[in-house]
Design a protein around this motif. Structure first.
Motif, short mmCIF file in Angstrom:
data_model
loop_
_atom_site.label_atom_id
_atom_site.label_comp_id
_atom_site.label_asym_id
_atom_site.label_seq_id
_atom_site.Cartn_x
_atom_site.Cartn_y
_atom_site.Cartn_z
N MET B 1 0.83 -1.21 0.00
CA MET B 1 0.00 0.00 0.00
C MET B 1 0.86 1.25 0.00
N LEU B 2 1.89 1.21 0.85
CA LEU B 2 2.78 2.37 0.93
C LEU B 2 3.54 2.56 -0.37
N ILE B 3 3.93 1.43 -0.98
CA ILE B 3 4.68 1.52 -2.24
C ILE B 3 3.79 2.11 -3.32
N ALA B 6 3.56 5.76 -2.74
CA ALA B 6 4.80 6.44 -3.13
C ALA B 6 4.88 6.54 -4.64
N ALA B 7 4.46 5.47 -5.34
CA ALA B 7 4.52 5.49 -6.81
C ALA B 7 3.60 6.56 -7.38
N ILE B 8 2.39 6.68 -6.80
CA ILE B 8 1.45 7.69 -7.28
C ILE B 8 1.99 9.09 -7.04
N PHE B 9 2.59 9.27 -5.86
CA PHE B 9 3.18 10.57 -5.54
C PHE B 9 4.29 10.92 -6.51
N VAL B 10 5.16 9.93 -6.78
CA VAL B 10 6.27 10.16 -7.71
C VAL B 10 5.74 10.48 -9.10
N LEU B 11 4.67 9.79 -9.51
CA LEU B 11 4.08 10.07 -10.82
C LEU B 11 3.59 11.51 -10.90
N HIS B 12 2.94 11.96 -9.83
CA HIS B 12 2.43 13.34 -9.82
C HIS B 12 3.57 14.34 -9.88
N ILE B 77 -0.11 25.26 -12.87
CA ILE B 77 -0.70 25.70 -11.61
C ILE B 77 -1.63 24.64 -11.06
N PHE B 78 -2.49 24.08 -11.93
CA PHE B 78 -3.44 23.07 -11.46
C PHE B 78 -2.72 21.84 -10.94
N SER B 79 -1.68 21.43 -11.63
CA SER B 79 -0.98 20.24 -11.18
C SER B 79 -0.31 20.47 -9.82
N ILE B 80 0.27 21.66 -9.64
CA ILE B 80 0.94 21.95 -8.37
C ILE B 80 -0.07 22.03 -7.23
N ILE B 81 -1.22 22.68 -7.51
CA ILE B 81 -2.26 22.69 -6.47
C ILE B 81 -2.70 21.28 -6.16
N GLY B 82 -2.77 20.43 -7.23
CA GLY B 82 -3.22 19.06 -7.07
C GLY B 82 -2.35 18.26 -6.13
N ILE B 83 -1.02 18.49 -6.18
CA ILE B 83 -0.17 17.69 -5.30
C ILE B 83 -0.42 18.06 -3.85
N PHE B 84 -0.64 19.36 -3.58
CA PHE B 84 -0.92 19.76 -2.20
C PHE B 84 -2.26 19.22 -1.74
N VAL B 85 -3.24 19.26 -2.64
CA VAL B 85 -4.57 18.73 -2.29
C VAL B 85 -4.48 17.23 -2.01
N PHE B 86 -3.64 16.53 -2.81
CA PHE B 86 -3.50 15.09 -2.61
C PHE B 86 -2.94 14.79 -1.22
N VAL B 87 -1.88 15.52 -0.84
CA VAL B 87 -1.29 15.29 0.48
C VAL B 87 -2.29 15.61 1.58
N ALA B 88 -3.06 16.69 1.39
CA ALA B 88 -4.07 17.06 2.38
C ALA B 88 -5.14 15.98 2.48
N GLN B 89 -5.60 15.50 1.31
CA GLN B 89 -6.64 14.47 1.32
C GLN B 89 -6.13 13.18 1.91
N LEU B 90 -4.83 12.92 1.78
CA LEU B 90 -4.25 11.71 2.35
C LEU B 90 -4.48 11.66 3.85
N PHE B 91 -4.46 12.83 4.49
CA PHE B 91 -4.58 12.85 5.94
C PHE B 91 -5.99 13.14 6.42
N THR B 92 -6.86 13.65 5.56
CA THR B 92 -8.17 14.05 6.06
C THR B 92 -9.32 13.21 5.50
N LEU B 93 -9.06 12.44 4.47
CA LEU B 93 -10.15 11.69 3.84
C LEU B 93 -10.58 10.53 4.73
N PRO B 94 -11.87 10.31 4.87
CA PRO B 94 -12.30 9.15 5.66
C PRO B 94 -12.03 7.87 4.87
N LYS B 95 -11.99 6.77 5.62
CA LYS B 95 -11.62 5.51 5.00
C LYS B 95 -12.65 5.10 3.95
N GLY B 96 -12.16 4.59 2.82
CA GLY B 96 -13.05 4.09 1.80
C GLY B 96 -13.45 5.13 0.76
#
Lengths: 213, 164
Positions: B1-3, B6-12, B77-96
């Motif tokens: 899961m972690l890998i 990490a792969a998705i993050f690296v792709l972004h 700009i959209f892609s850069i905002i997207g990476i921050f949103v992804f990190v934020a959602q990683l910590f705040t999104l409910p399971k599932g």
């Protein structure tokens, strides 16, 4: 802190005038104008000395592509002398205020041939050492928009729309949640009154703050 | 899961880097005479043993050039905002739940770079095909389109498995 600043400023003001007697002249860098319009070329100077009565301003003009300058304006001894033979005869006016160190001139009814460099030289005796400053005049048929403005405008509008959409979305969510909350509170209040007469308590409504979209 | 994460993050991150290079580097087209890279902001010419940056010729269709510039910048700009949103959602999104908002931003970036690359392909250098060739920024722009598309699909499909 304040006294320290005051002391240093007094010291600096005392030291500096003895060393730098140069006069600093300020004009614009580049001016754009339409054919047929008027333009005011500003010129002012900075000098450590008080503005003397013998202050002089002189403007010279060098057309684009030419190496020769021609003198078009001179102010000395309290009188302004404008061009009456050269390319700007009857089109030049002095609008400056020498007492306020302003030696600006007004060019009227611009032509395409007026493209060139205008140099202002000011002298404030005994402060006479200084470098004249030049402003470049560009006369256009149609004033062009700078290259990056439209691109920047497009980007700004799209991002602005995005922010607007997000704000509206959250606003709608907030309003809907508040409405649901107030509705459920009034329902809860009615049911509570009925419930106090009956033995069985009503099912409490879902807490709206826990509803996740 | 972690890998996978990490792969998705690296792709972004790779998408962002490719988008930035394509937007900034000024090499969408290379003129063979003089090996001069050009577009979309300025042109490089080799004169007197050194490179000089000059303005693009005024024959370029102005409105299309500004559209390409604006949409490629917006894609970044959209892609850069997207990476921050992804990190934020990683910590705040409910399971599932799905990473919808990050996916939306990546999709917007995909759309914008597609608009930029399409306009450029269709409207620029159409009758200069033997005077030059497409430069690396142009190729990177199309690659960025593909990568951001894949990235946005992944975000739309991915579900948050573990609570982090």
């Amino acid at each position: 802190m304040l006294t320290f600043l005051a002391l240093t400023s007094v010291v600096l003001l005392g030291i500096v005038p003895e060393q730098s007697q140069a006069i600093a002249i300020y004009t614009g860098w580049e001016r754009h104008a339409l054919v047929g319009s008027d333009i005011r070329l500003s010129c002012s100077f900075f000098s450590w000395r008080w503005t003397s009565e013998d202050v002089t301003f002189s403007w010279t003009y060098r057309p684009d592509g030419s190496r020769d300058s021609i003198s078009i304006f001179h102010y000395t001894g309290g009188a302004a002398y404008v061009d009456n033979k050269g390319p700007f005869r009857d089109r030049l006016e002095f609008v400056g205020n020498p007492g306020r160190r302003d030696g600006s001139i007004l060019l009227k009814n611009l032509e395409l041939n007026d493209n060139g460099t205008f140099t202002c030289d000011a002298k404030n005796p005994p402060d006479i050492v200084g470098r004249p400053s030049s402003v470049r005049l560009l006369v256009f048929e149609k004033v062009p928009i700078q290259a990056g403005v439209i691109t920047g405008a497009i980007i700004g509008v799209v991002l602005g729309l995005l922010v607007l959409i997000v704000v509206i979305y959250y606003l709608m969510r907030f309003l809907v949640a508040r409405r649901v909350f107030s509705l459920s509170v009034s329902k809860h209040g009615k049911k509570k009154k009925e419930g106090s007469q009956q033995r069985q308590g009503p099912v409490p409504p879902a807490d709206p703050s826990k509803i996740k979209v | 899961m972690l890998i996978l994460l990490a792969a998705i993050f690296v792709l972004h991150i790779a998408c962002i880097i490719i988008l930035l290079t394509a937007t900034i580097d000024n090499a969408w087209w290379v003129i063979t005479a003089g090996n001069a890279p050009t577009d979309i902001w300025a042109r490089w010419i080799f004169v007197n043993n050194s490179w000089h940056s000059v303005d693009l010729p005024s024959q370029y269709p102005e409105s299309y050039l500004q559209a390409v510039q604006a949409s490629s910048v917006l894609a970044c700009i959209f892609s850069i905002i997207g990476i921050f949103v992804f990190v934020a959602q990683l910590f705040t999104l409910p399971k599932g739940q799905r990473f919808l908002v990050s996916g939306v931003f990546q999709f917007l970036a995909c759309l914008c770079i597609m608009i930029a690359a399409s306009i450029y392909t269709d409207r620029f250098h159409t009758d200069e095909q033997n005077l030059g060739s497409y430069g690396h920024c142009f190729i990177l722009a199309w690659i960025a389109f593909a990568l951001t598309f894949i990235s946005s699909i992944i975000y739309f499909v991915l579900r948050k498995k573990t609570a982090e």
